[in-house]
Design a protein around this motif. Structure first.
Motif, PDB file in Angstrom:
ATOM      1  N   CYS A  60       0.800  -1.233   0.000  1.00  0.00           N
ATOM      2  CA  CYS A  60       0.000   0.000   0.000  1.00  0.00           C
ATOM      3  C   CYS A  60       0.830   1.280   0.000  1.00  0.00           C
ATOM      4  O   CYS A  60       0.265   2.368  -0.116  1.00  0.00           O
ATOM      5  CB  CYS A  60      -0.957   0.013   1.182  1.00  0.00           C
ATOM      6  SG  CYS A  60      -0.159   0.319   2.779  1.00  0.00           S
ATOM      7  N   ASN A  61       2.137   1.188   0.182  1.00  0.00           N
ATOM      8  CA  ASN A  61       3.040   2.333   0.092  1.00  0.00           C
ATOM      9  C   ASN A  61       3.031   3.246   1.311  1.00  0.00           C
ATOM     10  O   ASN A  61       3.656   4.296   1.300  1.00  0.00           O
ATOM     11  CB  ASN A  61       2.761   3.151  -1.186  1.00  0.00           C
ATOM     12  CG  ASN A  61       3.952   3.973  -1.609  1.00  0.00           C
ATOM     13  OD1 ASN A  61       5.081   3.507  -1.552  1.00  0.00           O
ATOM     14  ND2 ASN A  61       3.715   5.204  -2.014  1.00  0.00           N
ATOM     15  N   THR A  62       2.314   2.896   2.378  1.00  0.00           N
ATOM     16  CA  THR A  62       2.360   3.716   3.584  1.00  0.00           C
ATOM     17  C   THR A  62       3.654   3.424   4.336  1.00  0.00           C
ATOM     18  O   THR A  62       4.408   2.524   3.963  1.00  0.00           O
ATOM     19  CB  THR A  62       1.138   3.479   4.492  1.00  0.00           C
ATOM     20  OG1 THR A  62       1.062   4.555   5.446  1.00  0.00           O
ATOM     21  CG2 THR A  62       1.218   2.151   5.235  1.00  0.00           C
ATOM     22  N   VAL A  68       5.547  -5.429   5.017  1.00  0.00           N
ATOM     23  CA  VAL A  68       4.125  -5.228   4.752  1.00  0.00           C
ATOM     24  C   VAL A  68       3.481  -4.707   6.037  1.00  0.00           C
ATOM     25  O   VAL A  68       3.737  -5.225   7.123  1.00  0.00           O
ATOM     26  CB  VAL A  68       3.452  -6.551   4.322  1.00  0.00           C
ATOM     27  CG1 VAL A  68       1.964  -6.350   4.077  1.00  0.00           C
ATOM     28  CG2 VAL A  68       4.123  -7.105   3.070  1.00  0.00           C
ATOM     29  N   CYS A  69       2.629  -3.686   5.916  1.00  0.00           N
ATOM     30  CA  CYS A  69       2.021  -3.056   7.093  1.00  0.00           C
ATOM     31  C   CYS A  69       0.918  -3.937   7.696  1.00  0.00           C
ATOM     32  O   CYS A  69       0.450  -4.891   7.075  1.00  0.00           O
ATOM     33  CB  CYS A  69       1.469  -1.671   6.733  1.00  0.00           C
ATOM     34  SG  CYS A  69      -0.052  -1.727   5.754  1.00  0.00           S
ATOM     35  N   GLU A  70       0.478  -3.561   8.897  1.00  0.00           N
ATOM     36  CA  GLU A  70      -0.543  -4.327   9.608  1.00  0.00           C
ATOM     37  C   GLU A  70      -1.872  -4.370   8.866  1.00  0.00           C
ATOM     38  O   GLU A  70      -2.561  -5.389   8.873  1.00  0.00           O
ATOM     39  CB  GLU A  70      -0.773  -3.722  10.998  1.00  0.00           C
ATOM     40  CG  GLU A  70       0.386  -3.914  11.946  1.00  0.00           C
ATOM     41  CD  GLU A  70       0.132  -3.253  13.294  1.00  0.00           C
ATOM     42  OE1 GLU A  70      -1.024  -2.879  13.582  1.00  0.00           O
ATOM     43  OE2 GLU A  70       1.090  -3.109  14.060  1.00  0.00           O
ATOM     44  N   ILE A  71      -2.251  -3.262   8.252  1.00  0.00           N
ATOM     45  CA  ILE A  71      -3.539  -3.223   7.544  1.00  0.00           C
ATOM     46  C   ILE A  71      -3.531  -4.206   6.383  1.00  0.00           C
ATOM     47  O   ILE A  71      -4.481  -4.965   6.187  1.00  0.00           O
ATOM     48  CB  ILE A  71      -3.861  -1.792   7.062  1.00  0.00           C
ATOM     49  CG1 ILE A  71      -4.139  -0.889   8.272  1.00  0.00           C
ATOM     50  CG2 ILE A  71      -5.044  -1.788   6.100  1.00  0.00           C
ATOM     51  CD1 ILE A  71      -4.361   0.568   7.930  1.00  0.00           C
ATOM     52  N   CYS A  72      -2.466  -4.213   5.615  1.00  0.00           N
ATOM     53  CA  CYS A  72      -2.385  -5.132   4.470  1.00  0.00           C
ATOM     54  C   CYS A  72      -2.320  -6.595   4.898  1.00  0.00           C
ATOM     55  O   CYS A  72      -2.746  -7.479   4.154  1.00  0.00           O
ATOM     56  CB  CYS A  72      -1.172  -4.787   3.602  1.00  0.00           C
ATOM     57  SG  CYS A  72      -1.363  -3.238   2.686  1.00  0.00           S
ATOM     58  N   ILE A  94      -9.238   8.199   7.794  1.00  0.00           N
ATOM     59  CA  ILE A  94     -10.293   7.285   7.339  1.00  0.00           C
ATOM     60  C   ILE A  94     -10.416   6.110   8.299  1.00  0.00           C
ATOM     61  O   ILE A  94     -11.517   5.675   8.633  1.00  0.00           O
ATOM     62  CB  ILE A  94     -10.035   6.815   5.890  1.00  0.00           C
ATOM     63  CG1 ILE A  94     -10.173   8.003   4.930  1.00  0.00           C
ATOM     64  CG2 ILE A  94     -11.001   5.689   5.493  1.00  0.00           C
ATOM     65  CD1 ILE A  94      -9.804   7.708   3.502  1.00  0.00           C
ATOM     66  N   GLU A  95      -9.297   5.607   8.776  1.00  0.00           N
ATOM     67  CA  GLU A  95      -9.325   4.506   9.740  1.00  0.00           C
ATOM     68  C   GLU A  95     -10.068   4.877  11.017  1.00  0.00           C
ATOM     69  O   GLU A  95     -10.768   4.059  11.596  1.00  0.00           O
ATOM     70  CB  GLU A  95      -7.899   4.056  10.092  1.00  0.00           C
ATOM     71  CG  GLU A  95      -7.285   3.121   9.086  1.00  0.00           C
ATOM     72  CD  GLU A  95      -8.030   1.802   8.988  1.00  0.00           C
ATOM     73  OE1 GLU A  95      -7.891   0.966   9.902  1.00  0.00           O
ATOM     74  OE2 GLU A  95      -8.758   1.600   8.005  1.00  0.00           O
ATOM     75  N   GLN A  96      -9.928   6.136  11.445  1.00  0.00           N
ATOM     76  CA  GLN A  96     -10.602   6.585  12.672  1.00  0.00           C
ATOM     77  C   GLN A  96     -12.117   6.567  12.547  1.00  0.00           C
ATOM     78  O   GLN A  96     -12.826   6.485  13.541  1.00  0.00           O
ATOM     79  CB  GLN A  96     -10.130   7.987  13.050  1.00  0.00           C
ATOM     80  CG  GLN A  96      -8.727   8.008  13.610  1.00  0.00           C
ATOM     81  CD  GLN A  96      -8.252   9.415  13.925  1.00  0.00           C
ATOM     82  OE1 GLN A  96      -9.041  10.357  13.998  1.00  0.00           O
ATOM     83  NE2 GLN A  96      -6.960   9.565  14.106  1.00  0.00           N
TER      84      GLN A  96
END
Length: 198
Positions: A60-62, A68-72, A94-96
């Motif tokens: 996701c590029n964050t 790999v990030c937690e969201i992915c 947006i997550e909030q």
């Protein structure tokens, strides 16, 4: 009296922050040196540590400390929706809301031809690759409602639709709790255009 070169270097370094001009940078520098040297050292350490340990998520590029990030990595999230935002701070907002359970892609900027920022300066190619992975069915464009954000959304929409993807744009309108008499005319006009049935 001339400013010592080390102090001048600190002031120049602080000016890279958004919204910080020469006067603000000077005040910050003097504050850190005179009133909070421990805070200044901690700030320097935190910046150095972040630069050394953070990288971009492969999907996701964050920013993340892992490949790999937690969201992915979250198997509970829908792989069919991909929300495109300009910056990691937009993703966090947006997550909030707790209203979206799909995946993200962070452009790390927006198109701005007047500033010389084109598709090579944002993660455009990576987005196309990510959105065309066979899992994504809908791309939600959540760029800001600025001239640059709108131009970015328009360009992305045209490119993604040409690849056969469903593309949508987040709605804009009146803030919750807002009163009509205090809303600017363009926001009110957009709210009327994007009205929905009840």
């Amino acid at each position: 009296m001339t400013v010592p070169s080390s102090l001048q270097q600190l002031i120049q370094a602080l000016k890279v922050l958004p919204g910080v001009g020469p006067k603000s940078a000077s005040r910050m520098a003097y504050h850190l040196l005179q009133r909070d040297q421990a805070g200044a050292a901690n700030l320097a350490h935190a910046i150095e540590y972040a630069i050394r340990t953070l990288a971009h998520c492969r999907h996701c590029n964050t920013f993340t400390e892992a490949e790999v990030c937690e969201i992915c990595l979250d198997d509970e999230r829908s792989r069919r929706q991909l929300c495109v935002v300009e910056m990691p701070t937009d993703l966090l907002m947006i997550e909030q809301t707790l209203a979206y359970q799909g995946l993200y892609f962070v452009l790390m900027g927006r198109l701005s031809p007047l500033d010389g920022i084109g598709t090579k300066d944002i993660a455009f190619e990576r987005l196309l690759e990510r959105a065309s992975d066979g899992e994504v069915e809908e791309v939600i464009l959540a760029t800001n409602f600025t001239v640059e954000g709108e131009a970015t959304a328009h360009y992305l929409a045209e490119t993604l639709r040409a690849r056969g993807l469903k593309v949508s744009r987040i709605a804009r309108g009146l803030p919750v709790g807002g009163e009509l008499e205090h809303v600017d005319p363009s926001t009110l006009a957009q709210a009327l255009v994007e009205r929905r049935g009840l």
